[in-house]
Scaffold this active site. Structure first.
Site, PDB file in Angstrom:
ATOM      1  N   SER A 132       6.159  -4.413  13.784  1.00  0.00           N
ATOM      2  CA  SER A 132       6.583  -3.246  13.059  1.00  0.00           C
ATOM      3  C   SER A 132       5.530  -2.806  12.050  1.00  0.00           C
ATOM      4  CB  SER A 132       7.863  -3.554  12.293  1.00  0.00           C
ATOM      5  OG  SER A 132       7.547  -4.434  11.212  1.00  0.00           O
ATOM      6  N   ASN A 133       5.842  -1.715  11.404  1.00  0.00           N
ATOM      7  CA  ASN A 133       5.054  -1.237  10.270  1.00  0.00           C
ATOM      8  C   ASN A 133       5.433  -2.052   9.020  1.00  0.00           C
ATOM      9  OD1 ASN A 133       3.462   0.545   8.596  1.00  0.00           O
ATOM     10  ND2 ASN A 133       3.729   2.082  10.203  1.00  0.00           N
ATOM     11  N   ASN A 149       0.836  -1.204   0.000  1.00  0.00           N
ATOM     12  CA  ASN A 149       0.000   0.000   0.000  1.00  0.00           C
ATOM     13  C   ASN A 149       0.864   1.245   0.000  1.00  0.00           C
ATOM     14  OD1 ASN A 149      -0.467   1.904   2.536  1.00  0.00           O
ATOM     15  ND2 ASN A 149       0.153  -0.108   3.332  1.00  0.00           N
ATOM     16  N   SER A 170       5.442   5.074   8.837  1.00  0.00           N
ATOM     17  CA  SER A 170       4.833   4.838   7.519  1.00  0.00           C
ATOM     18  C   SER A 170       5.832   5.225   6.443  1.00  0.00           C
ATOM     19  CB  SER A 170       3.567   5.680   7.348  1.00  0.00           C
ATOM     20  OG  SER A 170       3.228   5.689   5.969  1.00  0.00           O
ATOM     21  N   PHE A 196      -1.590   8.052   4.450  1.00  0.00           N
ATOM     22  CA  PHE A 196      -2.398   8.620   5.547  1.00  0.00           C
ATOM     23  C   PHE A 196      -3.668   9.306   5.044  1.00  0.00           C
ATOM     24  CE2 PHE A 196       1.349   9.351   8.779  1.00  0.00           C
ATOM     25  CZ  PHE A 196       1.392   7.998   9.016  1.00  0.00           C
ATOM     26  N   LYS A 256       5.310   3.231  17.350  1.00  0.00           N
ATOM     27  CA  LYS A 256       5.348   2.210  16.295  1.00  0.00           C
ATOM     28  C   LYS A 256       6.513   2.464  15.356  1.00  0.00           C
ATOM     29  CE  LYS A 256       2.568  -0.129  12.832  1.00  0.00           C
ATOM     30  NZ  LYS A 256       1.240  -0.301  12.251  1.00  0.00           N
ATOM     31  N   ASN A 314       4.992   5.967   3.499  1.00  0.00           N
ATOM     32  CA  ASN A 314       4.256   6.667   2.439  1.00  0.00           C
ATOM     33  C   ASN A 314       4.072   8.162   2.662  1.00  0.00           C
ATOM     34  OD1 ASN A 314       3.877   4.208   1.004  1.00  0.00           O
ATOM     35  ND2 ASN A 314       2.303   3.642   2.493  1.00  0.00           N
ATOM     36  N   THR A 315       4.642   8.685   3.751  1.00  0.00           N
ATOM     37  CA  THR A 315       4.681  10.134   3.954  1.00  0.00           C
ATOM     38  C   THR A 315       6.156  10.519   3.901  1.00  0.00           C
ATOM     39  OG1 THR A 315       2.669  10.162   5.285  1.00  0.00           O
ATOM     40  CG2 THR A 315       4.171  12.010   5.587  1.00  0.00           C
TER      41      THR A 315
END
Ligand SMILES: Cc1cc2nc3c(=O)[nH]c(=O)nc-3n(C[C@H](O)[C@H](O)[C@H](O)COP(=O)(O)O)c2cc1C
Length: 356
Positions: A244-245, A115, A180, A119, A216, A182-183
């Site tokens: 974890s992430n 993914n 994350s 966010f 996290k 993705n940021t």
């Protein structure tokens, strides 16, 4: 009453149709279904599964990982499905759209997901009154709220401070998510100096709130990063580390979608997430509670993570492949496994494969 066998059979029948839908659309329909379908009370958890972490009582140690319920719409339904706790979010102070679609990809042959949502969420104000209502519907289940920073924020630490002030009064625990992929730039907050500044600011913003703060982290960390994170988290009295992430690495994959950009979760993350859990256990010597997540799909996986040092576990991707009964059936199976191995509680099993 949520009938496990019939629901599992129904999911198996529906799965080919669900998997024909674009992944994010299927997810949207799932949330809509959980909001409207009548559901009975949560299945009664075997007492051997009850456990206390960071002062919170969990009926069972299997939690829904964040990302499934980004806007905090269905944590009560997740508890009724058999999860012992539900972590909603990631919620950012302001609503944001996230990255262009498509941005969730199933890797069916690998039982994995990539993914790059970024966010997407309707913001903390939208979630606040709903979560206030949800709190009363959680039964014995625990509500975690995961907070992050807006992509266009020019002061990310200020976003976490806002998140702590907004969400701590509604949460049983709060998770600071800095992992994350993705940021852009978010993971840099895991660096020692930035992390110390961030966590000090969040802890101050917590004021008199009694909600414990969890952190996290990503699985893509070097040994020195792990030592730094344990040191700073201990100094700042972080109550638990979530490991974890998703990963930005790409272990051997077979599915057509393997080259998509984003964070990889599910079965191919399992070994890496387990290894990082072991690394954190070693670095922390058991002084800080750990929560294991990444590629957990069976009761055996959960017990392996517990024996390696996790007090609790979470999952997301496995529910996409195994269906809505996964938590209830894993909990039942985990209780059997624990008893078969002679454990009388989860706490007794935590770290039992490393402490010998
Ligand atoms: C579609 C999707 C969205 C996610 N969104 C978030 C998120 O908003 N915040 C977060 O902390 N983790 C998020 N995650 C990561 C999961 O919480 C979890 O750490 C990761 O998927 C590994 O667990 P799994 O292998 O059981 O899926 C997301 C994962 C997926 C698959």
């Amino acid at each position: 009453m949520f009938k496990c066998h019939s629901a599992a059979m129904l999911y198996n029948l529906a799965k080919p149709f669900i998997f024909k839908l674009e992944a994010e659309r299927a997810h949207g329909l799932t949330i809509a279904g959980l909001k409207t379908l009548p559901m009975g009370p949560a299945p009664k958890a075997d007492p051997v599964l009850a456990t206390t972490v960071a002062g919170l009582d969990f009926p069972n140690p299997i939690g829904m990982a964040p990302g499934f319920d980004k806007n905090g719409e269905v944590p009560d339904a997740l508890i009724r499905m058999g999860f012992g706790f539900a972590e909603v979010g990631t919620l950012t102070p302001r609503a944001q759209a996230g990255n262009p679609k498509p941005r969730i990809f199933r890797l069916v042959e690998d039982k994995a997901v990539i993914n790059r949502l970024g966010f997407n969420n309707r913001g903390q104000d939208d979630a606040m009154s709903r979560l206030e209502r949800m709190r009363g519907r959680m039964g014995k289940g625990v509500l975690g709220i995961n907070i992050g920073a807006n992509k266009d924020s020019d002061d990310r630490i200020a976003d976490y401070v806002t998140g702590a002030k907004n969400m701590a009064p509604l949460a049983d625990y709060l998770t600071v998510n800095i992992s994350s992929p993705n940021t852009p730039g978010l993971r840099a907050l895991q660096d020692k100096g930035a992390l110390a500044e961030l966590l000090a600011a969040v802890m101050q913003a917590m004021g008199t709130s009694k909600a414990p703060v969890f952190l996290k982290v990503a699985p893509d960390l070097e040994p020195a990063d792990i030592d730094d994170i344990v040191e700073v988290a201990t100094e700042q009295k972080i109550a638990a580390l979530i490991i974890s992430n998703t990963t930005i690495t790409r272990p051997d994959l077979r599915s057509a979608n393997q080259s998509e950009t984003g964070g990889l979760s599910g079965a191919p993350l399992k070994d890496l997430a387990l290894q990082r859990l072991k690394d954190f256990r070693k670095a922390s010597g058991g002084r800080i509670p750990l929560i294991g997540v990444g590629g957990i799909a069976t009761a055996e996986d959960a017990l392996e993570r517990i024996r390696a040092g996790a007090c609790l576990v979470q999952l997301y991707s496995a529910m996409i492949y195994e269906g809505p009964t996964i938590a209830a059936s894993m909990a039942r199976q985990l209780a059997k496994l624990l008893k078969a191995e002679g454990f009388t509680s989860i706490a007794e099993a935590v770290g039992s494969s490393v402490d010998k």
